[in-house]
Design an enzyme around this catalytic site. Structure first.
Site, mmCIF file in Angstrom:
data_model
loop_
_atom_site.group_PDB
_atom_site.id
_atom_site.type_symbol
_atom_site.label_atom_id
_atom_site.label_comp_id
_atom_site.label_asym_id
_atom_site.label_seq_id
_atom_site.Cartn_x
_atom_site.Cartn_y
_atom_site.Cartn_z
ATOM 1 N N VAL A 60 0.789 -1.323 0.178
ATOM 2 C CA VAL A 60 0.049 0.058 0.061
ATOM 3 C C VAL A 60 1.015 1.363 -0.270
ATOM 4 O O VAL A 60 0.479 2.488 -0.230
ATOM 5 C CB VAL A 60 -0.977 0.298 1.172
ATOM 6 C CG1 VAL A 60 -0.279 0.167 2.477
ATOM 7 C CG2 VAL A 60 -2.052 0.929 1.049
ATOM 8 N N TYR A 61 2.026 1.280 0.370
ATOM 9 C CA TYR A 61 2.856 2.441 0.447
ATOM 10 C C TYR A 61 3.005 3.042 -0.848
ATOM 11 O O TYR A 61 3.364 2.579 -1.931
ATOM 12 C CB TYR A 61 4.270 2.111 0.893
ATOM 13 C CG TYR A 61 4.429 1.646 2.408
ATOM 14 C CD1 TYR A 61 3.423 1.926 3.481
ATOM 15 C CD2 TYR A 61 5.499 1.185 2.896
ATOM 16 C CE1 TYR A 61 3.422 1.258 4.719
ATOM 17 C CE2 TYR A 61 5.410 0.699 4.078
ATOM 18 C CZ TYR A 61 4.528 0.803 5.180
ATOM 19 O OH TYR A 61 4.626 0.551 6.251
ATOM 20 N N SER A 62 2.566 4.311 -1.007
ATOM 21 C CA SER A 62 2.570 5.086 -2.169
ATOM 22 C C SER A 62 2.113 4.228 -3.335
ATOM 23 O O SER A 62 2.456 4.244 -4.459
ATOM 24 C CB SER A 62 3.906 5.612 -2.482
ATOM 25 O OG SER A 62 4.382 6.603 -1.519
#
Length: 326
Positions: A60-62
């Site tokens: 989910v990061y960036s």
């Protein structure tokens, strides 16, 4: 760099883990303070050169771009067999009824997506990012077991949840002969010590390696209390973690500042040394967005706090509302 076994496994990891939430396209996802690819690569390269072999990111990061950036950088700067690469699954990756969560469908879909973005055939540690209240734990745990048996992950881990939830999952894995969680990535620092009540003793008893996220409280333990930064102004999740206990937190930060001044070292080293003093902690997850951040973290490995210093750091703390699970 120092190395330790990850919990009760045979896996050797650096005493510091580089958290890669900082690296990702700032116009993707919910981290406008993240560093783009060209800005990120020097930090990843320096981490490798400094002996860090443990890297943690999440799908989910960036919006997946963190995995892409980290995967390309590690391919250029390190040999895959020397790297311990970790990622996570749970949060929403696309619209629709199966775009998030820990169902079998989501896990099988997201492990393949993460491997594609990371440019690797397997991850060393595959973690559930949070507890999923909408999916039976048996479904999640069997799917994770199958991911390991398919060779797509070497180990599995969990992240912030209630200790009773983690204990239930561990017991279910044991009862079914499924692959056991070997790590817990939870929120532990001088400004949030609620994990010391139940989760850390549980992990110690079960041989679980603890890899705390935000060991320096998203930077708040690295500078005087009223200092503002771009991240503190734009980090909406961070604001929820510290909004209710400012008066007590200020006293903790002032204690860190005083001990750091007396030792002639950066505040970050004192704050991180406190986390490292917990024997159940394998490798705190550190962030690095400025050149000195990695050097400060490495310096903490050489600091052994005295009993008196630890007492001074811990004395101002008051109980906090349980948080960090969302």
């Amino acid at each position: 760099m120092k190395y330790v076994k990850l919990g009760r496994t045979g896996l050797d990891v650096s005493r510091l883990c580089l958290g890669c939430m900082t690296y990702g396209a700032p116009d993707k996802g919910s981290h406008p303070w993240s560093l783009g690819e060209e800005e990120s690569r020097p930090f990843i390269r320096k981490a490798v050169e400094d002996g860090i072999n443990f890297f943690d990111t999440a799908n989910v990061y960036s919006a997946g771009t963190s995995e892409e950036i980290v995967g390309r950088a590690l391919k250029d700067f390190a040999r895959r067999e020397e790297i311990v690469l970790a990622t996570k699954v749970m949060n929403r990756m696309h619209e629709g009824p199966n775009g998030a969560g820990l169902s079998r469908k989501a896990i099988m879909q997201e492990i393949d997506n993460s491997l594609r973005r990371l440019g690797t055939d397997y991850v060393d540690l595959y973690q559930i990012h949070r507890f999923d209240y909408d999916v039976p734990i048996e479904e999640t745990l069997e799917a994770l077991h199958d991911v390991v048996k398919a060779g797509k992950a070497r180990y599995i881990g969990a992240s912030s949840m209630h200790a009773w939830q983690f204990a239930t999952m561990l017991a279910t894995q044991k009862a079914n002969g499924w692959t056991k969680f070997v790590t817990m990535q939870n929120y532990v620092n001088l400004l949030y010590r609620e994990e010391e009540r139940e989760m850390l003793p549980l992990c110690e008893a079960e041989g679980i390696g603890v890899i705390p996220w935000s060991p320096m409280a998203r930077g708040r333990l690295t500078r005087p209390f009223d200092t503002a930064t771009n991240r503190t102004e734009t980090d909406e999740f961070g604001k929820t973690l510290f909004a209710e206990t400012a008066d007590a937190d200020r006293k903790v930060v002032e204690a860190v500042e005083a001990i750091a001044a007396a030792r002639g070292v950066p505040m970050a080293q004192v704050a991180l040394a406190w986390v490292l003093s917990k024997k159940v902690v394998s490798a705190p997850i550190i962030g690095a967005s400025k050149p000195h951040h990695l050097d400060d973290a490495a310096g903490a490995l050489e600091i052994s706090l005295t009993d008196d210093e630890i007492a001074r750091l811990e004395a101002p703390y008051i109980p906090h509302r349980v948080m960090g699970f969302k």
